[in-house]
Write an enzyme that holds these catalytic residues in place. Structure first.
Site, PDB file in Angstrom:
ATOM      1  N   THR A  41      -5.425   1.259   4.053  1.00 49.14           N
ATOM      2  CA  THR A  41      -6.575   0.609   4.680  1.00 49.14           C
ATOM      3  C   THR A  41      -7.905   1.052   4.075  1.00 49.14           C
ATOM      4  O   THR A  41      -8.756   0.203   3.806  1.00 49.14           O
ATOM      5  CB  THR A  41      -6.550   0.838   6.201  1.00 49.14           C
ATOM      6  OG1 THR A  41      -5.326   0.293   6.722  1.00 49.14           O
ATOM      7  CG2 THR A  41      -7.729   0.178   6.890  1.00 49.14           C
ATOM      8  N   MET A  44      -8.470  -0.952   0.970  1.00 47.74           N
ATOM      9  CA  MET A  44      -8.840  -2.337   1.265  1.00 47.74           C
ATOM     10  C   MET A  44     -10.313  -2.423   1.665  1.00 47.74           C
ATOM     11  O   MET A  44     -11.038  -3.324   1.230  1.00 47.74           O
ATOM     12  CB  MET A  44      -7.955  -2.918   2.371  1.00 47.74           C
ATOM     13  CG  MET A  44      -8.270  -4.383   2.670  1.00 47.74           C
ATOM     14  SD  MET A  44      -7.463  -5.014   4.148  1.00 47.74           S
ATOM     15  CE  MET A  44      -8.388  -4.144   5.427  1.00 47.74           C
ATOM     16  N   GLU A  49     -16.198  -3.523   0.584  1.00 54.86           N
ATOM     17  CA  GLU A  49     -17.535  -2.955   0.370  1.00 54.86           C
ATOM     18  C   GLU A  49     -18.044  -3.272  -1.035  1.00 54.86           C
ATOM     19  O   GLU A  49     -19.227  -3.573  -1.213  1.00 54.86           O
ATOM     20  CB  GLU A  49     -17.512  -1.444   0.598  1.00 54.86           C
ATOM     21  CG  GLU A  49     -17.398  -1.041   2.039  1.00 54.86           C
ATOM     22  CD  GLU A  49     -17.762   0.409   2.263  1.00 54.86           C
ATOM     23  OE1 GLU A  49     -18.886   0.815   1.890  1.00 54.86           O
ATOM     24  OE2 GLU A  49     -16.923   1.148   2.808  1.00 54.86           O
ATOM     25  N   HIS A  75      -7.046  -4.667   9.482  1.00 53.16           N
ATOM     26  CA  HIS A  75      -6.085  -4.747   8.385  1.00 53.16           C
ATOM     27  C   HIS A  75      -4.860  -5.442   8.962  1.00 53.16           C
ATOM     28  O   HIS A  75      -4.130  -4.850   9.759  1.00 53.16           O
ATOM     29  CB  HIS A  75      -5.748  -3.338   7.886  1.00 53.16           C
ATOM     30  CG  HIS A  75      -5.044  -3.330   6.576  1.00 53.16           C
ATOM     31  ND1 HIS A  75      -4.889  -2.177   5.841  1.00 53.16           N
ATOM     32  CD2 HIS A  75      -4.457  -4.307   5.847  1.00 53.16           C
ATOM     33  CE1 HIS A  75      -4.235  -2.450   4.725  1.00 53.16           C
ATOM     34  NE2 HIS A  75      -3.954  -3.735   4.712  1.00 53.16           N
ATOM     35  N   ARG A 119     -24.794  -2.687   5.138  1.00 53.25           N
ATOM     36  CA  ARG A 119     -25.296  -1.816   4.069  1.00 53.25           C
ATOM     37  C   ARG A 119     -26.795  -1.635   4.269  1.00 53.25           C
ATOM     38  O   ARG A 119     -27.457  -2.500   4.843  1.00 53.25           O
ATOM     39  CB  ARG A 119     -25.024  -2.406   2.679  1.00 53.25           C
ATOM     40  CG  ARG A 119     -23.540  -2.604   2.399  1.00 53.25           C
ATOM     41  CD  ARG A 119     -23.254  -2.963   0.963  1.00 53.25           C
ATOM     42  NE  ARG A 119     -23.288  -1.811   0.088  1.00 53.25           N
ATOM     43  CZ  ARG A 119     -22.307  -0.923  -0.024  1.00 53.25           C
ATOM     44  NH1 ARG A 119     -21.211  -1.035   0.687  1.00 53.25           N
ATOM     45  NH2 ARG A 119     -22.423   0.089  -0.859  1.00 53.25           N
TER      46      ARG A 119
END
Length: 137
Positions: A41, A44, A49, A75, A119
């Site tokens: 995970t 992933m 990102e 996930h 972000r």
């Protein structure tokens, strides 16, 4: 540092990142040998990102980057070694330096994950000074 507005990074801006799953990306290698040999995970999430960062790279000025500050990810399907994973991200909100994305990941068969990501645009020289101050303590 420049103040960011919706007109600077358009809503709907998209980015992609692709990863060929290798043994070091598997939960059984990356985390614990008792886990099955499937994509971990955290790997992933890294794909998602990186897709978000790729979406906004053209809008960053020299000396800037954007660090991940939040993930809310599901996930939902396993992926074995040797399969290609594609992460996709789309800008859904711009609030000053804070950017929000909807993200998803697919393998060659199906969607394997989805969610939201945030972000923050940072000035790299300012960040470096903050990190130096932490090391000096």
């Amino acid at each position: 540092m420049k103040e960011y507005r919706v007109k600077d990074i358009p809503l709907g801006t998209k980015g992609v990142f692709t990863l060929a799953v290798r043994p070091e990306h598997l939960a059984s290698q990356f985390k614990d040998a008792l886990l099955p040999p499937v994509l971990a995970t955290p790997v992933m999430i890294m794909v998602m990102e990186n897709a978000a960062l790729n979406a906004i790279k053209p809008y960053l000025e020299t000396g800037e980057s954007a660090l991940g500050t939040r993930v809310d990810i599901r996930h939902i399907a396993a992926t074995p070694v040797g399969v290609r994973v594609v992460g996709e991200a789309e800008v859904t909100r711009v609030d000053g330096r804070r950017l929000e994305f909807v993200v998803r990941a697919t393998d060659e068969t199906e969607e394997i994950g989805n969610g939201a990501h945030e972000r923050m645009i940072v000035d790299l020289s300012r960040l470096s000074k903050r990190l130096d101050a932490k090391r000096a303590r």
